[in-house]
Scaffold this motif. Structure first.
Motif, PDB file in Angstrom:
ATOM      1  N   ILE A 322       0.882  -1.328   0.138  1.00  0.00           N
ATOM      2  CA  ILE A 322      -0.045   0.072  -0.023  1.00  0.00           C
ATOM      3  C   ILE A 322       0.895   1.358  -0.061  1.00  0.00           C
ATOM      4  N   GLN A 323       2.052   1.212   0.737  1.00  0.00           N
ATOM      5  CA  GLN A 323       2.760   2.260   0.669  1.00  0.00           C
ATOM      6  C   GLN A 323       3.425   2.692  -0.460  1.00  0.00           C
ATOM      7  N   ALA A 324       3.829   1.805  -1.102  1.00  0.00           N
ATOM      8  CA  ALA A 324       4.385   1.910  -2.575  1.00  0.00           C
ATOM      9  C   ALA A 324       3.642   2.697  -3.583  1.00  0.00           C
ATOM     10  N   ALA A 325       2.326   1.993  -3.453  1.00  0.00           N
ATOM     11  CA  ALA A 325       1.209   2.646  -4.339  1.00  0.00           C
ATOM     12  C   ALA A 325       0.858   4.170  -4.117  1.00  0.00           C
ATOM     13  N   THR A 329       1.840   7.156  -6.547  1.00  0.00           N
ATOM     14  CA  THR A 329       0.733   7.948  -7.215  1.00  0.00           C
ATOM     15  C   THR A 329       1.246   9.606  -6.820  1.00  0.00           C
ATOM     16  N   LEU A 330       1.884   9.636  -5.440  1.00  0.00           N
ATOM     17  CA  LEU A 330       2.186  11.219  -5.083  1.00  0.00           C
ATOM     18  C   LEU A 330       3.471  11.622  -6.140  1.00  0.00           C
ATOM     19  N   ALA A 331       4.420  10.474  -6.587  1.00  0.00           N
ATOM     20  CA  ALA A 331       5.558  10.697  -7.583  1.00  0.00           C
ATOM     21  C   ALA A 331       4.894  11.379  -8.723  1.00  0.00           C
ATOM     22  N   GLU A 332       3.949  10.295  -9.292  1.00  0.00           N
ATOM     23  CA  GLU A 332       3.426  10.657 -10.670  1.00  0.00           C
ATOM     24  C   GLU A 332       2.776  12.199 -10.813  1.00  0.00           C
ATOM     25  N   GLY A 333       2.451  12.606  -9.504  1.00  0.00           N
ATOM     26  CA  GLY A 333       1.613  13.827  -9.439  1.00  0.00           C
ATOM     27  C   GLY A 333       0.489  14.207 -10.309  1.00  0.00           C
ATOM     28  N   LYS A 334       0.062  13.391 -10.927  1.00  0.00           N
ATOM     29  CA  LYS A 334      -1.114  13.536 -11.817  1.00  0.00           C
ATOM     30  C   LYS A 334      -2.425  13.655 -11.026  1.00  0.00           C
ATOM     31  N   THR A 335      -2.608  12.851  -9.936  1.00  0.00           N
ATOM     32  CA  THR A 335      -3.873  12.782  -9.323  1.00  0.00           C
ATOM     33  C   THR A 335      -3.481  13.047  -7.638  1.00  0.00           C
ATOM     34  N   ILE A 336      -3.132  14.346  -7.635  1.00  0.00           N
ATOM     35  CA  ILE A 336      -3.045  14.783  -5.935  1.00  0.00           C
ATOM     36  C   ILE A 336      -3.785  15.673  -5.827  1.00  0.00           C
ATOM     37  N   THR A 337      -4.126  15.837  -4.267  1.00  0.00           N
ATOM     38  CA  THR A 337      -5.011  16.993  -3.930  1.00  0.00           C
ATOM     39  C   THR A 337      -4.778  18.353  -3.769  1.00  0.00           C
ATOM     40  N   GLY A 338      -5.698  19.283  -3.496  1.00  0.00           N
ATOM     41  CA  GLY A 338      -5.517  20.540  -3.624  1.00  0.00           C
ATOM     42  C   GLY A 338      -4.434  20.975  -2.715  1.00  0.00           C
ATOM     43  N   THR A 346     -10.641  13.983  -3.020  1.00  0.00           N
ATOM     44  CA  THR A 346     -10.328  12.720  -2.188  1.00  0.00           C
ATOM     45  C   THR A 346     -10.444  11.335  -2.753  1.00  0.00           C
ATOM     46  N   HIS A 347     -11.607  11.113  -3.211  1.00  0.00           N
ATOM     47  CA  HIS A 347     -11.952   9.713  -3.779  1.00  0.00           C
ATOM     48  C   HIS A 347     -11.047   9.337  -5.079  1.00  0.00           C
ATOM     49  N   GLU A 348     -10.971  10.605  -5.892  1.00  0.00           N
ATOM     50  CA  GLU A 348      -9.997  10.112  -7.191  1.00  0.00           C
ATOM     51  C   GLU A 348      -8.525   9.913  -6.683  1.00  0.00           C
ATOM     52  N   TYR A 349      -7.958  10.622  -5.834  1.00  0.00           N
ATOM     53  CA  TYR A 349      -6.779  10.251  -5.337  1.00  0.00           C
ATOM     54  C   TYR A 349      -6.691   8.651  -4.823  1.00  0.00           C
ATOM     55  N   ALA A 350      -7.506   8.411  -4.062  1.00  0.00           N
ATOM     56  CA  ALA A 350      -7.909   6.905  -3.562  1.00  0.00           C
ATOM     57  C   ALA A 350      -7.963   6.047  -4.676  1.00  0.00           C
ATOM     58  N   GLU A 351      -8.760   6.418  -5.846  1.00  0.00           N
ATOM     59  CA  GLU A 351      -8.536   5.703  -6.853  1.00  0.00           C
ATOM     60  C   GLU A 351      -7.366   5.200  -7.740  1.00  0.00           C
ATOM     61  N   ALA A 352      -6.614   6.399  -7.596  1.00  0.00           N
ATOM     62  CA  ALA A 352      -5.377   6.391  -8.487  1.00  0.00           C
ATOM     63  C   ALA A 352      -4.522   5.590  -7.505  1.00  0.00           C
ATOM     64  N   VAL A 353      -4.366   5.519  -6.416  1.00  0.00           N
ATOM     65  CA  VAL A 353      -3.728   4.655  -5.483  1.00  0.00           C
ATOM     66  C   VAL A 353      -4.076   3.175  -5.780  1.00  0.00           C
TER      67      VAL A 353
END
Ligand code: NAD
Length: 357
Positions: A322-325, A329-338, A346-353
């Protein structure tokens, strides 16, 4: 390398009480969703755990205050749930300012004697901040100090708040810090204090630290004044990357938020409240009333707290996956929160993870 592989460890060994495993192989964990953004970020954790097949069943409990014999407490079934499960994940709980009920966070810490608060703070790879190499570990005394709740009016216009420091609580958290340092191979402990001014209270904490240090000859020990530590960490956090910092309650509260600011804010920092039997994992941040209910919250801090929880329970493979995912996601930087400069809900970020699992 050892520190890296431990990730967001709360302790080296699997806890003595890693939770209660059912006949289906799943652990039941008490879940306090909390106030404000709490339910939104808890939902992200539930969705990601379920997608990752983490062997955890959630037992959702409410800790709305109840009054017994004129004293504030938390409901009996919430106490029973955490006592039975040993492990809980908790969203933020709002505390009325200047009046009203005693902080439920304090009540929980006292009820379960969660004497040590472990707060790791690491730079997120790929997320640009002034420093890209922050890796602080802070251990906060969790039961007393300025948070002892002893306050009274002396005369009109004069009030007193008592800062309570005891040898017992100081020794307990200091021993935990030295043991923790040894466990994660980070063999330097630094006590942060203000014993120049609070000669008796911080003085007692510091003298306990000097005593406990003698029991850990392989761990280097020194001490630093709080104001100096703040200045040094924001000027260059690198010298703190090999140390475990340990300090009285209020200093830990403030210093950990300062460290969070260095890595991108409160949306990213987890914590574990550790006791001899029960442990409660929670984000460092509060209920964020300004963004509550809008789907804007960053669930990463609660997610990383749940990673600490999985480590604590010995579920290291699930923790790593889970940590790696999350980091991917954060490193990709495409789907991160405001809060991190992105546009994702919030849910879009969770879906990307979940996609990155
Ligand atoms: P806060 O941490 O709730 O918010 C501070 C700022 O950070 C706000 O601008 C908020 O929007 C932002 N923020 C916090 N978490 C975020 C996240 N996950 N994603 C995006 N942005 C986030 O601090 P506060 O406003 O001082 O406190 C609000 C309430 O929370 C108070 O009642 C306080 O007592 C309580 N609190 C609870 C805990 C806890 O439960 N452990 C800790 C701190 C504060």
């Amino acid at each position: 390398a050892q520190i890296q592989s431990r990730g967001y460890a709360a302790t080296k060994e699997v806890a003595k009480f890693p939770g209660t495993k059912g006949s289906d192989g799943k652990y039941t964990v008490s879940l306090i969703e909390g106030d404000g953004i709490g339910p939104e970020i808890s939902q992200s954790v539930k969705d990601i755990f379920s997608a990752a097949n983490a062997p955890v069943k959630w037992e959702t409990i409410s800790v709305d205050p109840v009054f017994k014999d004129g004293k504030q407490s938390i409901p009996d079934d919430a106490i029973a749930s955490i006592t039975r499960n040993y492990v809980a994940l908790k969203g933020p709980l709002a505390t009325p300012i200047g009046k009203g009920h005693v902080s439920l966070n304090l009540t929980l810490r006292r009820t379960f004697n969660l004497f040590a608060n472990v707060r790791p703070c690491k730079s997120i790879q790929g997320y640009k901040t002034p420093y890209d190499n922050v890796d602080t570990v802070l251990i906060r005394e969790n039961t007393e100090g300025e948070y002892s709740g002893i306050e009274h009016v002396v005369v009109d216009g004069v009030v007193q708040s008592i800062k309570l420091i005891t040898r017992d609580a100081s020794e307990r958290v200091l021993r935990f810090a030295f043991q923790y340092a040894q466990d994660i191979g980070r063999l330097k402990v630094r006590a942060v204090h203000k014993a120049t001014i609070m000669k008796m209270s911080d003085g007692l904490f510091l003298s306990c630290a000097n005593e406990i240090a003698k029991d850990y000859p392989n761990v280097e020990f020194d001490a630093e004044l709080l104001d100096n530590a703040c200045l040094k960490i924001v000027s260059d956090p690198t010298p703190y990357n090999d140390k475990v910092l340990v300090m009285p309650n209020l200093y830990g509260d403030i210093l950990s938020d300062m460290c969070a600011g260095l890595i991108g804010g409160l949306g990213l920092t987890p914590s574990g409240n550790i006791g001899d039997e029960c442990s409660i994992f929670e984000a460092v941040h509060g209920s964020a009333p300004d963004i509550a209910g809008k789907g804007l919250a960053n669930p990463t801090a609660l997610l990383l707290s749940s990673i600490m929880m999985l480590q604590h329970m010995g579920l290291t493979e699930h923790a790593s996956r889970i940590q790696a995912a999350i980091f991917k996601t954060l490193a990709e930087g495409k789907t991160i929160t405001g809060d991190l400069g992105g546009k994702a809900k919030t849910h879009e970020y969770a879906e990307a993870v979940i996609k990155n699992l």
